[in-house]
Design an enzyme around this catalytic site. Sequence first.
Site, mmCIF file in Angstrom:
data_model
loop_
_atom_site.group_PDB
_atom_site.id
_atom_site.type_symbol
_atom_site.label_atom_id
_atom_site.label_comp_id
_atom_site.label_asym_id
_atom_site.label_seq_id
_atom_site.Cartn_x
_atom_site.Cartn_y
_atom_site.Cartn_z
ATOM 1 N N PRO A 8 0.816 -1.227 0.000
ATOM 2 C CA PRO A 8 0.000 0.000 0.000
ATOM 3 C C PRO A 8 0.844 1.268 0.000
ATOM 4 O O PRO A 8 0.654 2.161 0.817
ATOM 5 C CB PRO A 8 -0.831 -0.130 1.273
ATOM 6 C CG PRO A 8 0.013 -0.942 2.180
ATOM 7 C CD PRO A 8 0.959 -1.767 1.357
ATOM 8 N N GLY A 12 0.188 1.643 -5.040
ATOM 9 C CA GLY A 12 -0.786 0.656 -4.554
ATOM 10 C C GLY A 12 -2.052 1.327 -4.060
ATOM 11 O O GLY A 12 -3.172 0.895 -4.370
ATOM 12 N N LYS A 184 10.251 3.528 -19.837
ATOM 13 C CA LYS A 184 9.939 4.060 -18.503
ATOM 14 C C LYS A 184 11.228 4.224 -17.688
ATOM 15 O O LYS A 184 11.409 5.214 -16.970
ATOM 16 C CB LYS A 184 8.973 3.102 -17.785
ATOM 17 C CG LYS A 184 8.728 3.410 -16.303
ATOM 18 C CD LYS A 184 7.720 4.499 -16.087
ATOM 19 C CE LYS A 184 7.672 5.093 -14.697
ATOM 20 N NZ LYS A 184 7.125 4.270 -13.660
ATOM 21 N N SER A 253 8.358 12.657 -6.914
ATOM 22 C CA SER A 253 8.756 11.354 -7.480
ATOM 23 C C SER A 253 8.869 10.314 -6.371
ATOM 24 O O SER A 253 9.076 10.654 -5.201
ATOM 25 C CB SER A 253 10.101 11.475 -8.208
ATOM 26 O OG SER A 253 11.152 11.464 -7.258
#
Length: 305
Positions: A8, A12, A184, A253
């Site tokens: 989480p 998430g 990416k 970020s």
Amino acid sequence: MRITIVGPGALGCLLAALFSKAGHQVSLLDHQVSRAALLDRKGVCLVEGSRRQVYAVRATTKPAAIAGSEALLLCVKSADVINALAQTAPLIKEGPLLVSMQNGLRHLPILQDSAGAPWALAVTAMGATLATPGVVRFGGAGFTHFGFLKQAADERLAVLVELFNAAGMRAGISPDIEAAVWDKLLINVGVNALTAIYDCPNGKLLALPKARETMRQAVLEAAAVAEARGIKISPDPVGRTLAVCRATAGNISSMLQDVRQGRGTEVEAINGEIVRLAATFNIPAPVNERLTSLVLNISTSRSGG
Ligand code: KPL
């Protein structure tokens, strides 16, 4: 499709909130008992601009409590994949589709050796900042690419991609996920370490000429490594990195979030991995080397270690 999100953190929680908003029953698997209890009781709060909305989730540290998941989205950091696979082993035994959503490259050999279930990769350009446990700020929309590296295709991936789109997250299956992973990676090479060094949101880098130049050099070093490996990255990686800075301008970020929280960062899986691979081709990568050591120093001094 019964979806379990493992980890989480910012991504998430963002996925959990957006799936829950779209009416799906989402489970979150955590390794921290107190945080899981908090999320289970209070849900996940999604902050979009000045709007805050709480979404119910089922959160637990016990895989047995969420048996029967058809898709497991692995949203932990690259370095935590090995522990996450161990924790989810009872769920993996049930044969769900495992989707790995990390930045960097270091988790790939781990998945190849020990995933234990059909697995796919996903890379997302969505921005998410975790304010406090369970409170996530949406930092900018972005496309999510899914795909299989060398493994056999699994039709459940198409179902999952449909669910992403239906939940308002633009997504698709990429015929060359390795190239998407590298696309990416090049963005993370250019953005993450610099935001940690300058202690600023992604968009601020655009206004710092020195940072922009370092970004350009770091991304071009990484692009040279990709080319040497025969990866078909998309054209204009520097332009695409700048575009992500614009699209996620207000986002902190993931690396800067880690530094601010005193956690280890993914710099070795991102810039450090470029340095390591560059050496195997005798390609110079001094800018990525410098970024890696600067971030390692910053995170060591911030975590007091
Ligand atoms: O992936 C990201 C990250 O922070 O790790 C970006 C796309 C740069 C968004 O912040």
